[in-house]
Design a protein around this motif. Structure first.
Motif, PDB file in Angstrom:
ATOM      1  N   THR A 295       0.831  -1.196   0.000  1.00 20.81           N
ATOM      2  CA  THR A 295       0.000   0.000   0.000  1.00 20.81           C
ATOM      3  C   THR A 295       0.864   1.244   0.000  1.00 20.81           C
TER       4      THR A 295
ATOM      5  N   ALA B 282       3.754   4.087  -9.116  1.00 21.24           N
ATOM      6  CA  ALA B 282       3.215   3.937  -7.762  1.00 21.24           C
ATOM      7  C   ALA B 282       2.021   2.988  -7.753  1.00 21.24           C
ATOM      8  N   ARG B 283       1.288   2.917  -8.879  1.00 19.09           N
ATOM      9  CA  ARG B 283       0.146   2.018  -8.954  1.00 19.09           C
ATOM     10  C   ARG B 283       0.572   0.578  -9.188  1.00 19.09           C
ATOM     11  N   GLY B 284       1.881   0.355  -9.326  1.00 20.01           N
ATOM     12  CA  GLY B 284       2.357  -1.014  -9.468  1.00 20.01           C
ATOM     13  C   GLY B 284       2.605  -1.456 -10.895  1.00 20.01           C
TER      14      GLY B 284
ATOM     15  N   ARG C 128      -1.948  -8.645 -10.650  1.00 24.79           N
ATOM     16  CA  ARG C 128      -1.495  -9.229 -11.913  1.00 24.79           C
ATOM     17  C   ARG C 128      -2.003 -10.654 -12.018  1.00 24.79           C
TER      18      ARG C 128
ATOM     19  N   VAL D 106     -10.232   1.342 -10.438  1.00 22.61           N
ATOM     20  CA  VAL D 106      -9.926   2.761 -10.265  1.00 22.61           C
ATOM     21  C   VAL D 106     -11.098   3.424  -9.570  1.00 22.61           C
TER      22      VAL D 106
ATOM     23  N   GLU E 255      -4.137   8.363  -3.672  1.00 22.46           N
ATOM     24  CA  GLU E 255      -3.620   9.722  -3.786  1.00 22.46           C
ATOM     25  C   GLU E 255      -4.709  10.683  -3.345  1.00 22.46           C
TER      26      GLU E 255
ATOM     27  N   LYS F 264      -4.623  -2.826  -7.803  1.00 18.90           N
ATOM     28  CA  LYS F 264      -4.158  -3.542  -8.993  1.00 18.90           C
ATOM     29  C   LYS F 264      -3.601  -4.911  -8.622  1.00 18.90           C
TER      30      LYS F 264
ATOM     31  N   ARG G  67       6.604   2.104  -3.757  1.00 18.48           N
ATOM     32  CA  ARG G  67       6.680   2.916  -2.551  1.00 18.48           C
ATOM     33  C   ARG G  67       7.568   4.145  -2.762  1.00 18.48           C
TER      34      ARG G  67
ATOM     35  N   TYR H  33      -2.698   1.893  -4.416  1.00 15.37           N
ATOM     36  CA  TYR H  33      -2.128   3.233  -4.442  1.00 15.37           C
ATOM     37  C   TYR H  33      -3.238   4.240  -4.196  1.00 15.37           C
TER      38      TYR H  33
ATOM     39  N   ASP I 202      -1.253  -4.464  -5.421  1.00  9.59           N
ATOM     40  CA  ASP I 202      -0.733  -3.114  -5.249  1.00  9.59           C
ATOM     41  C   ASP I 202      -1.899  -2.160  -5.019  1.00  9.59           C
TER      42      ASP I 202
ATOM     43  N   GLU J 143      -8.300   9.492  -4.900  1.00 10.89           N
ATOM     44  CA  GLU J 143      -8.282   8.463  -5.923  1.00 10.89           C
ATOM     45  C   GLU J 143      -7.566   7.239  -5.357  1.00 10.89           C
TER      46      GLU J 143
ATOM     47  N   PHE K  16      -6.340   3.227  -6.397  1.00  8.58           N
ATOM     48  CA  PHE K  16      -6.157   2.232  -7.448  1.00  8.58           C
ATOM     49  C   PHE K  16      -5.811   0.904  -6.795  1.00  8.58           C
TER      50      PHE K  16
ATOM     51  N   GLU L 273      -7.406  -3.948 -12.705  1.00  7.34           N
ATOM     52  CA  GLU L 273      -7.191  -2.740 -11.916  1.00  7.34           C
ATOM     53  C   GLU L 273      -8.536  -2.072 -11.670  1.00  7.34           C
TER      54      GLU L 273
ATOM     55  N   ARG M  87     -10.893  -2.175 -14.945  1.00  9.50           N
ATOM     56  CA  ARG M  87     -10.191  -2.502 -16.187  1.00  9.50           C
ATOM     57  C   ARG M  87      -9.555  -3.850 -15.985  1.00  9.50           C
TER      58      ARG M  87
END
Lengths: 421, 214
Positions: A314, B166-168, A367, A411, A354, A365, B129, A352, A350, A361, A363, A409, A401
């Protein structure tokens, strides 16, 4: 918000990072929440009223503590700094610029006053004296800062003045003392000739020496006792804190790991949880969940990691208190993280976040397996109900998405409008 | 063959990293020439062996990893910070000190090998990070000791790249997302690093103080 913020006493301190002359104006500006330039102009204006501003400034400098002592660093960082494993604040020549400019300005004003009013007999001695006293105070600040930085050090009157004894500290004290004596000498010279000047300087030197001889031993003994007591108390408190934390977290986890040594999944989960816990304790600022988005996301991360045995990385940029308007995006994030942990089939997510003044916002994500968003059945509520509809109901937006075999991901975006009350 | 020096004050960790690297890298890719445990030994080892990449612990007796980079000044050696601390001040401070990348000690062997390779080729290693801290530092929400306001601004494009990292996203995915080449992504990274590390004033002072002109 319904619950009022807890009452907190705001302490006025001097700002140790932004100091021209002790940082009184900067600290005061922070305390009163005014632009620092107003305070500075205020001091200059009141200084014109028979020197009131100068007296006020000097008084505040004497009374206000520096803000150094209120900085509470995470224990890991503080300890690494104490043992010299982290660099201290670096000072650059460029930082000297404003100070030099101020000095030049003051010198110019002095010259100007001289040229307008003629040579005042009192003027130069006073200027010399003030500069000398300011230098010594400046050094006392420096010494105080060092004392607060290494808390286990004993109180030592010599250290209290010289700090750790760099050449700069000696130079400051010497120059300050010389300036004060020089001021006295100039005053005596202008009022009574060389003979009197010498006597006054010698007499004042003798006076200072005598006082030091009489009071010195007593001050030393008092300081030593005080210092030892304080050091002992600090040490035992620190030891107790560390012991309590180790007992509550690391020891318990290690015991669990021993019992589950044959189960790699459990061991990994325990180790991960322990690492996260220690990491926050050692390196992060402490914030209660619910106070801020960053803290809430940290708690969510912990929850998802423990529940699903995945690693969640995070990253948060900016922060804001969690208000009514922000809760939906936190809930939607939880849903998105849970989905990723459950369905993606990889061990890593992941996240993120902001926070900008206009919006939050987030995100999420992974894989992992991915899916075709079009083909999700109408009756599956996870994505549609908990994420998309929830966000839209509260004025935000959500976008998913996903590509099969590449990853997914989510959003999330929630606009923040400043509530005008 | 990339020559590597490991600097860390914990002997057990040094041994662990050495073993991990030898396991993870294909034979003949990495050559671990030396290790060191504090600032003086690190400086001596790096001067002697002239490695391509130094794995540098951030918390190090004698003034920290930053001190090692300060004493060595500019050379061909690239520094990759490897730390257990992920405090913002440490990360940004080390990058400002001249490191080309920053990874935490939970990194896996193969990832570490990839990071070393990338750093040795002159690229920057930005973990999600680190990218987050960079964005935070430029947004002004992290208090960093020496900030030059006039230089600390990212262009719109650099910001976009950092956000995706940052979003990976991996570098390749960033390139695809923004319709630019991987090379361009790397160029943006280097300019972010440059903006973090120095202003012309700072650089000048450092140059002068390294040569005892100040």
């Amino acid at each position: 918000m319904t619950n009022p913020a807890p009452f907190e006493v705001r302490r006025a301190t001097r700002d140790s990072t932004d100091n021209y002359l002790g940082g009184v104006a900067a600290g005061l500006a922070r305390h009163l929440d005014l632009p620092v330039i107003w305070i500075r102009v205020g001091f200059v204006l009141t200084a014109a009223l028979g020197g009131m501003g100068i007296a006020l400034y000097a008084g505040l400098w004497m009374v206000l503590p520096t803000d150094e002592r209120f900085s509470d660093e995470a224990p890991g960082l503080a300890s690494a700094r104490r043992t010299g494993k982290r660099p201290g604040r670096t000072r650059r020549m460029a930082d000297m610029g404003p100070t030099i400019a101020l000095g030049a300005l003051a010198f110019g004003i002095v010259i100007m006053v001289e040229s307008v009013f003629g040579r005042g007999a009192l003027f130069w001695p006073i200027v010399l004296g003030i500069v000398g006293v300011a230098l010594i105070w400046r050094q006392a600040d420096e010494a105080q800062r060092e004392r607060w930085l290494n808390s286990s050090e004993k109180v030592d009157p010599v250290r209290a003045l010289f700090g750790s004894g760099t050449w700069a500290s000696y130079a400051r004290i010497l120059a300050g003392g010389a300036l004060i004596l020089g001021g006295l000498g100039v005053f005596a010279l202008t009022s009574g000739g060389v003979h009197l000047a010498r006597e006054i300087v010698v007499a004042s030197l003798l006076g200072v020496l005598g006082l030091a001889l009489v009071l010195g031993p007593w001050v030393f003994r008092l300081a030593a006792d005080l210092g030892e007591e304080r050091a002992e108390r600090v040490r035992s408190q620190e030891r107790a804190d560390v012991a309590a934390h180790l007992h509550d977290s690391v020891l318990q986890t290690l015991a669990l790991i021993q019992n589950n040594a044959s189960d790699p999944a459990t061991v990994a989960r325990l180790a991960r949880a322990q690492e996260r816990d220690l990491r926050t304790w050692l390196f992060a600022e402490h914030k209660e969940e619910g106070e801020s988005i960053a803290a809430s996301l940290r708690a969510l991360t912990a929850e998802v990691e423990d529940a699903w045995s995945v690693t969640v990385e995070t990253v948060t940029v900016g922060d804001t208190p969690v208000t009514e308007a922000v809760w939906p995006i936190v809930h939607a994030t939880r849903e998105a993280m849970t989905n990723a942990a459950k369905h993606a089939g990889t061990g890593k997510i992941d996240v993120y976040a902001e926070v900008s003044p206009s919006a939050v916002e987030i995100f999420v994500k992974d894989r992992g397996r991915g899916f075709d968003p079009e083909s999700v059945a109408e009756d599956r509520q996870g994505v549609r109900g908990s994420i998309v509809a929830r966000m839209e109901r509260h004025g935000g937006s959500a976008q998913i998405r996903s590509t099969p075999d590449v990853g997914t991901e989510v959003v999330l975006r929630m606009p923040l409008q400043e509530e005008k009350s | 063959m990339t020559k590597v020096v490991i600097v860390d004050d914990h002997a057990m960790f040094r041994a662990g990293v050495r073993a991990e690297l030898q396991n993870a890298a294909a034979p003949g890719v990495l050559d671990i020439v030396a290790d060191a445990e504090d600032v003086p030994t690190a400086v001596a080892a790096i001067r002697e062996h002239r490695p391509d990449v130094v794995l540098l612990d951030v918390h190090l007796p004698g003034g920290g990893g930053v001190e090692v980079m300060r004493q060595l000044g500019h050379g061909d050696t690239k520094f990759l910070a490897l730390s257990v601390s992920d405090a913002a001040e440490d990360v940004i401070g080390t990058i400002r000190g001249g490191a080309r990348g920053y990874v935490t000690k939970t990194i896996t062997g193969p990832e570490l090998v990839a990071a070393i390779k990338r750093v040795s080729e002159g690229d920057a290693v930005f973990s999600p990070r680190l990218a987050g801290f960079v964005l935070d530092a430029f947004a002004g929400s992290i208090e960093v000791a020496a900030v030059d306001e006039d230089l600390d601004r990212l262009t719109e494009r650099e910001r976009e790249v950092m956000r995706l990292i940052a979003r990976g996203y991996a570098y390749k995915e960033v390139a695809k997302e923004l319709f630019i080449s991987v090379k361009t992504v790397e160029t943006h990274m280097s300019s972010v690093l440059r903006k973090l590390q120095l202003s012309s004033r700072h650089e000048l002072t450092r140059w002068a103080s390294d040569r005892r002109l100040l």
